[in-house]
Design a protein around this motif. Sequence first.
Motif, PDB file in Angstrom:
ATOM      1  N   ALA A  77       0.805  -1.220   0.000  1.00  9.40           N
ATOM      2  CA  ALA A  77       0.000   0.000   0.000  1.00  9.40           C
ATOM      3  C   ALA A  77       0.835   1.265   0.000  1.00  9.40           C
ATOM      4  O   ALA A  77       0.438   2.281  -0.584  1.00  9.40           O
ATOM      5  CB  ALA A  77      -0.945  -0.007   1.197  1.00  9.40           C
ATOM      6  N   ASP A  78       1.995   1.245   0.637  1.00  9.55           N
ATOM      7  CA  ASP A  78       2.837   2.454   0.674  1.00  9.55           C
ATOM      8  C   ASP A  78       3.872   2.475  -0.439  1.00  9.55           C
ATOM      9  O   ASP A  78       4.713   3.376  -0.496  1.00  9.55           O
ATOM     10  CB  ASP A  78       3.506   2.613   2.036  1.00  9.55           C
ATOM     11  N   GLY A  79       3.848   1.478  -1.329  1.00 16.68           N
ATOM     12  CA  GLY A  79       4.764   1.435  -2.455  1.00 16.68           C
ATOM     13  C   GLY A  79       6.156   0.935  -2.148  1.00 16.68           C
ATOM     14  O   GLY A  79       6.962   0.740  -3.062  1.00 16.68           O
ATOM     15  N   ARG A 117       5.769  -2.708  10.036  1.00 10.17           N
ATOM     16  CA  ARG A 117       5.333  -1.316   9.887  1.00 10.17           C
ATOM     17  C   ARG A 117       3.839  -1.204   9.584  1.00 10.17           C
ATOM     18  O   ARG A 117       3.254  -0.129   9.730  1.00 10.17           O
ATOM     19  CB  ARG A 117       6.133  -0.622   8.792  1.00 10.17           C
ATOM     20  N   PHE A 118       3.196  -2.310   9.176  1.00  8.40           N
ATOM     21  CA  PHE A 118       1.792  -2.261   8.808  1.00  8.40           C
ATOM     22  C   PHE A 118       0.838  -2.591   9.964  1.00  8.40           C
ATOM     23  O   PHE A 118      -0.373  -2.527   9.789  1.00  8.40           O
ATOM     24  CB  PHE A 118       1.507  -3.229   7.647  1.00  8.40           C
ATOM     25  N   SER A 119       1.377  -2.969  11.073  1.00 11.98           N
ATOM     26  CA  SER A 119       0.511  -3.384  12.171  1.00 11.98           C
ATOM     27  C   SER A 119       0.770  -2.543  13.414  1.00 11.98           C
ATOM     28  O   SER A 119       1.878  -2.481  13.920  1.00 11.98           O
ATOM     29  CB  SER A 119       0.728  -4.868  12.504  1.00 11.98           C
ATOM     30  N   ALA A 120      -0.288  -1.900  13.913  1.00 11.13           N
ATOM     31  CA  ALA A 120      -0.143  -1.049  15.097  1.00 11.13           C
ATOM     32  C   ALA A 120       0.338  -1.858  16.291  1.00 11.13           C
ATOM     33  O   ALA A 120       1.018  -1.347  17.172  1.00 11.13           O
ATOM     34  CB  ALA A 120      -1.474  -0.383  15.427  1.00 11.13           C
ATOM     35  N   SER A 121       0.008  -3.140  16.301  1.00  9.50           N
ATOM     36  CA  SER A 121       0.412  -3.977  17.445  1.00  9.50           C
ATOM     37  C   SER A 121       1.911  -4.184  17.486  1.00  9.50           C
ATOM     38  O   SER A 121       2.456  -4.595  18.490  1.00  9.50           O
ATOM     39  CB  SER A 121      -0.295  -5.329  17.379  1.00  9.50           C
TER      40      SER A 121
END
Length: 378
Positions: free
Chosen positions: A318-320, A372-376
């Motif tokens: 999603a962030d490329g 980096r994609f998971s807040a946890s």
Amino acid sequence: MKASSKSSKVIVIGGGIFGVSTALHLARLGVDTLLVNDGPLANGASGRSLAWLNSARKRSDAYHRLRLAGIDRYRTLATRYPDASWLRFDGGLTWDADDASNEIAEVFEYERSLGYHAQWLTSEKIAAVTPGVDPSAVTPQGAIFNPGEGWVDLPSLIGRLAEEFQELGGKISTDAGRAAVDVSNGRARGVVTVDGTHHDADAVLLAAGSKVPAIIAEAGQKIEDATPVALLVRTKPIRHPLKAVLNTPRVAIRPMPNGGFALDSAWSEEEVSANPDGSYNVRQSTLQGLLREASRVLEGNPVLEIEDYGVGPKPIPADGEPVFGELSSIPGYFVAFSHSGATLGLIAGELLADEIATGRRHPLLADFRPERFSASFR
């Protein structure tokens, strides 16, 4: 800088460039490695990639450095195969549309500031630098020629890497169907294929292209996904002087080993529609439109005919930015998910194999971790 632990037995899921490259590098390190794929090798995105080797235009510093390392590995490979028809470094030429979106002057200054080899050319100077372009197609703002860029035919490369992998004792299981990662007692333990066979391993690399986000979601993990549908058209061979990769407002063109061209574009991808059964609708008008756009920018405006085409998902986070490395909450579970698989294929395989085999995280991959994609994980 530490990963979970060293691994002596690894299973790689995925027969594209990331999977095969990593498997070979693991075998070179003496790691017992099995590669499984749901079909023949290169049956996914690697088989329908423009495969332009570059770090052109703007991106993060970390991504630029990784891509430069990727190009460096291809240059090393080119010395091993100096006469290869499937790996060439004849440069890349790009120009933008003649409207407010044109960034050629800005991009040229940016690339120069990085030391990325770039030449800003007016249309009348292009023929003296790189052949095969119709100068009337170039917009008034001019074009950028990057002499250090190139292209690779990924199926040809994957075949050679797989051959060496097997010579080193690596095992390949093709047509194995969708493989599932066995996660038990908090870590990856192996892979289960559709026939119910369980393959034990110390670590698993998931390099299954566009399927990666859905597969790791089964283990409660997250990678934000922006995967679009890609269309790559391959033309019949013709005699033509073009050697560079062209990236133009309406079409990208890459020479192929057989004398044909590979073509793609953003607009043609948008015209592809998906069916409920997972197949795709590709209009004849779209295919013919790509041929016309390619002919328009090529010297002599040749008549181009379709040899075949490939259509399917093109993996893009999603962030490329790439996603490489171990899932921080599941030891032994590694992932590779990225656009620009061609440029990154060799370097990603090398660095991932080193991390899996040694348990040490490589600093070049520090900005591309899946957490980096998971807040946890933050």
